[in-house]
Design an enzyme around this catalytic site. Structure first.
Site, PDB file in Angstrom:
ATOM      1  N   ASP A 130       0.903  -1.180   0.077  1.00  0.00           N
ATOM      2  CA  ASP A 130       0.214   0.055   0.038  1.00  0.00           C
ATOM      3  C   ASP A 130       0.843   1.204   0.030  1.00  0.00           C
ATOM      4  O   ASP A 130       1.828   1.341   0.962  1.00  0.00           O
ATOM      5  CB  ASP A 130      -0.748  -0.107   1.462  1.00  0.00           C
ATOM      6  CG  ASP A 130      -2.310   0.368   1.174  1.00  0.00           C
ATOM      7  OD1 ASP A 130      -2.679   1.450   0.263  1.00  0.00           O
ATOM      8  OD2 ASP A 130      -3.116  -0.583   1.659  1.00  0.00           O
ATOM      9  N   ASP A 232      -3.306   4.538  -2.423  1.00  0.00           N
ATOM     10  CA  ASP A 232      -4.315   4.719  -1.556  1.00  0.00           C
ATOM     11  C   ASP A 232      -5.093   6.028  -1.823  1.00  0.00           C
ATOM     12  O   ASP A 232      -4.235   6.922  -1.980  1.00  0.00           O
ATOM     13  CB  ASP A 232      -3.864   4.717   0.034  1.00  0.00           C
ATOM     14  CG  ASP A 232      -4.960   4.859   0.967  1.00  0.00           C
ATOM     15  OD1 ASP A 232      -5.811   3.829   0.965  1.00  0.00           O
ATOM     16  OD2 ASP A 232      -4.911   6.138   1.494  1.00  0.00           O
ATOM     17  N   GLU A 286      -6.495   3.296  -5.787  1.00  0.00           N
ATOM     18  CA  GLU A 286      -7.837   3.312  -5.217  1.00  0.00           C
ATOM     19  C   GLU A 286      -8.490   4.682  -5.889  1.00  0.00           C
ATOM     20  O   GLU A 286      -8.034   5.701  -5.908  1.00  0.00           O
ATOM     21  CB  GLU A 286      -7.897   3.258  -3.860  1.00  0.00           C
ATOM     22  CG  GLU A 286      -9.354   3.011  -3.248  1.00  0.00           C
ATOM     23  CD  GLU A 286      -9.200   3.511  -1.605  1.00  0.00           C
ATOM     24  OE1 GLU A 286     -10.124   2.969  -1.078  1.00  0.00           O
ATOM     25  OE2 GLU A 286      -8.599   4.226  -1.286  1.00  0.00           O
ATOM     26  N   HIS A 352     -10.533  -4.323   3.926  1.00  0.00           N
ATOM     27  CA  HIS A 352     -10.436  -3.695   5.236  1.00  0.00           C
ATOM     28  C   HIS A 352     -11.236  -2.577   5.651  1.00  0.00           C
ATOM     29  O   HIS A 352     -11.216  -2.210   6.412  1.00  0.00           O
ATOM     30  CB  HIS A 352      -8.832  -3.380   5.379  1.00  0.00           C
ATOM     31  CG  HIS A 352      -8.574  -2.024   4.721  1.00  0.00           C
ATOM     32  ND1 HIS A 352      -8.389  -2.350   3.216  1.00  0.00           N
ATOM     33  CD2 HIS A 352      -8.341  -1.077   4.938  1.00  0.00           C
ATOM     34  CE1 HIS A 352      -8.014  -0.928   2.768  1.00  0.00           C
ATOM     35  NE2 HIS A 352      -7.967  -0.091   3.790  1.00  0.00           N
ATOM     36  N   ASP A 353     -11.968  -2.009   4.516  1.00  0.00           N
ATOM     37  CA  ASP A 353     -12.650  -0.712   4.907  1.00  0.00           C
ATOM     38  C   ASP A 353     -14.127  -1.333   4.687  1.00  0.00           C
ATOM     39  O   ASP A 353     -15.068  -0.502   4.821  1.00  0.00           O
ATOM     40  CB  ASP A 353     -12.593   0.145   3.471  1.00  0.00           C
ATOM     41  CG  ASP A 353     -11.290   0.796   3.721  1.00  0.00           C
ATOM     42  OD1 ASP A 353     -10.802   1.065   4.878  1.00  0.00           O
ATOM     43  OD2 ASP A 353     -10.659   1.369   2.707  1.00  0.00           O
TER      44      ASP A 353
END
Ligand code: GLC
Length: 577
Positions: A130, A232, A286, A352-353
């Protein structure tokens, strides 16, 4: 968008993209069947904080990941996407980076990192890291310098608004307790911008010095031999720095205003030229913007930006009161058609979100948890695009079951709780809402076995282990050939052995059926049919296809029917010719 007005899904429309230096720059229309390793890969996302703790501090670490590399290998996946492991004060679990070239103390050392990377490569697993460069931590040296004086050379690394100009035009912050993205700093009598928390000031991508720093950081990791980057929140990186006023209520659709602005494509092209094109790396970002055109522009190889679209529209469908299967089909079908000839998609329903896959899209009751978890896995692994699968979902791990705010750790959940309280909202309703949707639902410790703390730690876990760990854990599932874990391995293997599941044309059948999802995948004369029942009752898929001679390749139940009748949450993959 939830009633509580903070989208628990962080980026309403998103894109995850990738890029290698191995020839895809020449992609043209019809490039979708060109073979690429990143198209054929199955990505397994590891949330390091919750994966495995070796030193007993209650926080997962790199040594923990190292100890589980054989497990990861046994899944059959090819790529690990690791959430941030850099130096960080952890306001947002590592998404607030204070040192981009070091390992977070909680997670270990650079030696651990080198050992982990080597261990992955020895096993044929690639590592995607990330990269969090829409913002840094406010404890990063750049920000400390930047805030120290208006004349500091680092001032222009961030976005400042001098207070003598008055209050800056409203910008919505996703994590701020007041949703205000401007934070006043008395030291220099100015406001700084933070789309996320106050401790995550946004970096100024207009500054070439900042961009050069980021490319150096990327080279540092690429030189270490990593295989890719996930960028990210990157669709938000470019801003109109004249900061015009946005219409009232813009925050209800903030991606329209924040996504893909200004010179974002220019920055990506520069990044590609400076870094990505020089290494054999896949880069993953993202944020898909708002239209297919946005998404295509990002992943059009002729533009030399990125490769793989990661759109959030589907994950947004699941609401506390359920969702429409037809809606789900329409979203996936629409995105697939938009990428029929060009570009490449990521396929996912959890990360993870998000709350847990089986709790949001399936049925986590004891009766149906396994079947629905396997059915959803079948779906993710049989769509066209690169599957991204979140750790723990292979066990059918469920939402956390937290009932009080003290159980939660997530900055977004906690700040929104405070805000709801400040405005006198119904707090019981909020607690109910976050029990369904908080990001912490997907962040409880990995359930390795039935020993204390699910075998995750010998210390006190940073967040409570789900109380169902004695029933749902890897050790017990290893022993059961019909477990969700072993089913995951089977379906991954089937995908790896059948290029039709990677590249084959997708065709939706029986669209209006409100209960089942049916589609075919076709490549070079090979045709598979996938039937999925999204309901807790037996249902019929009406495909019009004679299944009597079809071969069943896989099903989540023994002896599935060859009439299209599906058991509750049944999933069947047929070969038709
Ligand atoms: C992305 C991450 C999320 C993080 C946010 C701010 O959406 O996936 O976890 O909180 O960016 O960095």
């Amino acid at each position: 968008m939830s009633n509580f007005f903070t989208p628990l899904i962080i980026v309403a429309a998103g894109l995850l993209v990738s890029k290698t230096c191995t020839g895809q720059n020449n992609r043209t229309a019809k490039d979708t069947t060109d073979r690429k390793w990143w198209k054929e890969a199955v990505v397994y996302q590891v949330y390091p904080r919750s994966f495995k703790d070796m030193d007993g501090d209650g926080i997962g670490d790199l040594k923990g990941i190292i100890s589980k590399l054989d497990y990861i290998k046994s899944l059959g996946v090819d790529v690990v996407w690791l959430n941030p492991i850099y130096g960080s004060p952890n306001d947002d679990n590592g998404y607030d980076v204070s040192d981009y070239r070091n390992i977070m103390k909680d997670f270990g050392t650079m030696d651990d990192f080198d050992t982990m990377l080597k261990g992955m490569h020895t096993r044929g697993i690639k590592l995607v890291m990330d990269l969090v460069v829409n913002h840094s931590s406010d404890e990063h040296e750049w920000f400390k310098q930047s805030r120290s004086s208006r004349k500091n050379p680092y001032r222009e690394y961030y976005h400042w608004w001098n207070a003598e100009k008055g209050k800056p035009p409203y910008r919505y912050s996703l994590f701020d307790v007041n949703h205000d993205a401007w934070r006043y700093d008395s030291l220099t009598n100015a406001y700084y911008l933070h789309y996320f928390s106050r401790k995550q000031p946004d970096l100024n991508w207009e500054n070439p010095k900042l961009r050069a720093e980021v490319y150096d950081i990327m080279k540092f990791w690429a030189d270490k031999g990593i295989d890719g980057f996930r960028l990210d929140a990157f669709q938000f990186a470019a801003k109109d720095t004249t900061f015009p006023a946005f219409p009232n209520g813009f925050e209800r659709d903030f991606t329209q205003y924040y996504g893909m602005q200004g010179n974002l494509h220019g920055y990506l092209q520069e990044m590609n030229q400076e870094v990505l094109s020089k290494y054999n790396v896949m880069s993953v970002a993202e944020g898909a913007g708002n239209t297919f055109e946005d998404a295509h522009n990002l992943v059009d190889a002729n533009r030399n930006e990125l490769n793989m679209a990661y759109a959030f529209e589907a994950v947004d469908i699941a609401k506390p009161d359920g969702y429409s299967v037809v809606h789900l089909k329409d979203v996936f079908t629409k995105w697939d058609s938009a990428f029929t000839d060009k570009g490449w998609l990521s396929i996912f329903l959890a990360n993870h979100d998000q709350a847990r896959l089986v709790s949001r899209f399936g049925n986590d009751s004891p009766q149906f948890r396994e079947a629905s978890s396997k059915m959803l896995t079948t779906f993710i692994m049989t769509m066209r695009g690169t599957p991204y699968y979140y750790n723990g979902d292979e066990l059918g791990m469920t939402n956390a079951g937290f009932t009080k705010i003290e159980d939660y750790r997530d900055v977004q959940t906690l700040n929104e709780y405070q805000r709801q309280k400040n405005i006198g909202a119904d707090m019981q309703a909020y607690l109910k809402f976050i029990a369904f949707s908080s990001r912490d639902n997907g962040r409880t410790p990995f359930q390795w076995d039935a020993t204390q703390n699910s075998g995750f730690t010998k210390g006190t876990p940073w967040i409570n282990v789900n109380s169902n760990y004695k029933t749902i854990n890897a050790a017990s599932q290893e022993k059961d050939p019909n477990s969700t874990l072993n089913y995951f391995r089977k379906v991954v293997k089937l995908r790896k052995n059948n290029p039709v599941l990677v590249y084959g044309k997708y065709t939706l059948i029986d669209r209006e059926n409100p209960d089942t999802y049916a589609y075919t995948r076709e490549l070079n004369g090979k045709k598979l049919l996938i039937l999925l029942n999204f309901k807790n009752k037996a249902m019929n898929a009406k495909t019009g296809i004679d299944l009597s001679k079809a071969t069943i390749l896989l099903s989540n139940y023994d002896k599935p029917s060859n009439t299209g009748r599906l058991r509750p949450y049944g999933a069947v993959i047929y070969e038709l010719n």
